[in-house]
Design an enzyme around this catalytic site. Structure first.
Site, mmCIF file in Angstrom:
data_model
loop_
_atom_site.group_PDB
_atom_site.id
_atom_site.type_symbol
_atom_site.label_atom_id
_atom_site.label_comp_id
_atom_site.label_asym_id
_atom_site.label_seq_id
_atom_site.Cartn_x
_atom_site.Cartn_y
_atom_site.Cartn_z
ATOM 1 N N ASP A 139 0.795 -1.228 0.000
ATOM 2 C CA ASP A 139 0.000 0.000 0.000
ATOM 3 C C ASP A 139 0.833 1.288 0.000
ATOM 4 O O ASP A 139 0.570 2.188 -0.795
ATOM 5 C CB ASP A 139 -0.939 -0.022 1.212
ATOM 6 C CG ASP A 139 -2.034 1.013 1.129
ATOM 7 O OD1 ASP A 139 -3.131 0.669 0.682
ATOM 8 O OD2 ASP A 139 -1.774 2.167 1.521
ATOM 9 N N PRO A 168 -5.089 2.630 -0.776
ATOM 10 C CA PRO A 168 -4.980 1.998 -2.093
ATOM 11 C C PRO A 168 -5.527 0.578 -2.151
ATOM 12 O O PRO A 168 -6.213 0.210 -3.116
ATOM 13 C CB PRO A 168 -3.470 2.044 -2.374
ATOM 14 C CG PRO A 168 -3.022 3.286 -1.678
ATOM 15 C CD PRO A 168 -3.817 3.281 -0.389
ATOM 16 N N ASP A 169 -5.229 -0.239 -1.152
ATOM 17 C CA ASP A 169 -5.772 -1.595 -1.141
ATOM 18 C C ASP A 169 -7.297 -1.577 -1.146
ATOM 19 O O ASP A 169 -7.950 -2.328 -1.879
ATOM 20 C CB ASP A 169 -5.280 -2.348 0.099
ATOM 21 C CG ASP A 169 -3.956 -3.057 -0.131
ATOM 22 O OD1 ASP A 169 -3.870 -3.848 -1.077
ATOM 23 O OD2 ASP A 169 -3.009 -2.811 0.635
ATOM 24 N N LYS A 170 -7.887 -0.718 -0.322
ATOM 25 C CA LYS A 170 -9.343 -0.704 -0.183
ATOM 26 C C LYS A 170 -10.023 -0.081 -1.396
ATOM 27 O O LYS A 170 -11.089 -0.554 -1.826
ATOM 28 C CB LYS A 170 -9.727 0.030 1.099
ATOM 29 C CG LYS A 170 -9.284 -0.694 2.357
ATOM 30 C CD LYS A 170 -9.603 0.127 3.583
ATOM 31 C CE LYS A 170 -9.143 -0.576 4.857
ATOM 32 N NZ LYS A 170 -9.398 0.256 6.052
#
Length: 393
Positions: A139, A168-170
């Site tokens: 991330d 960013p991951d979510k």
């Protein structure tokens, strides 16, 4: 009543957050998600801190509603088992580094020969070509490259700062879930599957662009005029912190009157929306000076009466006592069969015709291996042989 994705089966070989959170959303909506994990440790998030009797809290939330099948994909027999699962699936999703799935024999062309109408989803850090493809990605790397860290820069020093949440991951997870449902909808019209490619970098740049890159959107604008690290909308009161903001002229008038400075309404700097944006530092500094003299409750009452957007700044513990969160019945309690009592948010969207609820709890590693393989018609003796030889767990 089943959720809106009831009847769809998803084979998920992703790990960490972006892929698993995407398929969590789909599981919440009724999809049958088979999580294929490596024999041994399983998904890396199983090893994160705070575990209760083998169940880490992050894993417990983003893998709820799924079945866990532990297969060694480094063994050809394990790859064959995965292909058998794909034959009965609608979606296959992976987030290996570009080229890895192909080397394993589970790339899109290979699986498409098995299931022509398959929706094949590839999540990567940077895409499948370009100078950064070789990089390992987490991330913070995407926060750095997307401009997100620069946007969060310290107001005083200009030093970039990372978001403390793995945005960013979510964001990639939310984007992937929507992409998958769109691809399934397209398939109902065409009868054809397709390959959906999604890079974390692409998802985050698109996410932050509308206001984060506003000065760069029109090429004739002076992008260099952007000042990094303007103040945020956090204000200290006599006993805590609140946020308050005014965009429209009516909201600005309400704020100025509530604070006791009606002269701000006709101040040439603040008289228009554009002016208030241009002189944001001055405006926020004056607001902070005025708010220091009263308690949060006093100010919030005044702003509510004037219809000015505002809220107390809650701690994480405060969430469990906030009346609006309680009214929304957002946080639900349940008992995980291994980890015990837990709290988590219900699925955010509410469907009138196909209501959803939190499905089964997150699985232990390989909890459903035997049952899922039995569905494929594999006999108990063969399953025992595969377990003994380390192909499954």
């Amino acid at each position: 009543m089943p959720g809106p994705l009831d009847g769809y089966r998803i084979i998920d070989v992703t790990q960490m957050v972006s892929g698993p959170m995407a398929t969590m959303i789909l599981a919440d909506q009724g999809a049958d998600v088979i999580k294929v994990e490596p024999v041994g440790g399983g998904d890396l998030t199983r090893a994160l801190g705070g575990a209760k009797r083998g169940m880490a809290p992050t894993f417990a939330v983003i893998n709820r509603g799924k079945k866990s099948v532990a297969i060694n994909l480094k063994d050809a027999r394990g790859v064959d088992l995965l292909k058998d699962l794909v034959r009965g699936a609608d979606v296959f999703i992976q987030n290996f580094r570009p080229g890895a799935a192909e080397r394993m024999g589970i790339g899109e062309p290979e699986l498409r020969r098995i299931k022509p109408e398959l929706i094949y989803v590839s999540i990567s850090g940077f895409g499948e070509k370009g100078p950064y493809v070789h990089k390992r990605v987490y991330d913070p790397v995407v926060q750095a490259l997307s401009g997100l860290a620069a946007i969060q820069a310290d107001a005083a020093t200009g030093r970039p700062r990372m978001m403390r949440l793995i945005i960013p991951d979510k964001v990639t997870a939310l984007t992937a879930a929507q992409c998958i449902t769109a691809a399934l909808l397209a398939r109902t019209k065409s009868g054809k599957g397709q390959h959906v490619r999604l890079a974390m970098l692409d998802a985050v740049v698109a996410f932050m662009w509308p206001e984060g890159m506003a000065r760069h959107t029109f090429k004739s604008s002076d992008g260099a005029a952007i000042r990094n690290g303007v103040r945020d909308l956090v204000f200290e009161t006599a006993d805590g912190f609140i946020t308050v903001g005014a965009v429209s002229d009516a909201e600005w008038a309400g704020l100025a009157n509530a604070i006791g400075h009606p002269e701000w309404i006709d101040d040439p700097r603040f008289k228009t929306v554009a002016g208030r944006a241009r002189y944001i530092d001055e405006r926020l500094e004056l607001t902070q000076q005025a708010l220091a003299g009263k308690t949060s409750a006093e100010w919030l009452a005044k702003f509510d009466a004037a219809q000015v957007p505002c809220a107390p700044i809650l701690s994480r513990e405060d969430l469990f006592h906030d009346p609006q969160i309680a009214a929304n019945e957002l946080i639900v309690e349940s008992v995980h069969p291994h980890a015990g009592a837990m709290r988590q948010p219900r699925p955010a969207a509410r469907y009138e015709g196909t209501p959803t609820e939190i499905p089964r709890p997150a699985p232990m590693l390989g909890e459903h291996t035997e049952a899922v393989l039995a569905e494929l018609g594999i006999e108990a003796e063969k399953i025992a042989e595969l377990r003994t030889s380390g192909v499954i767990a």
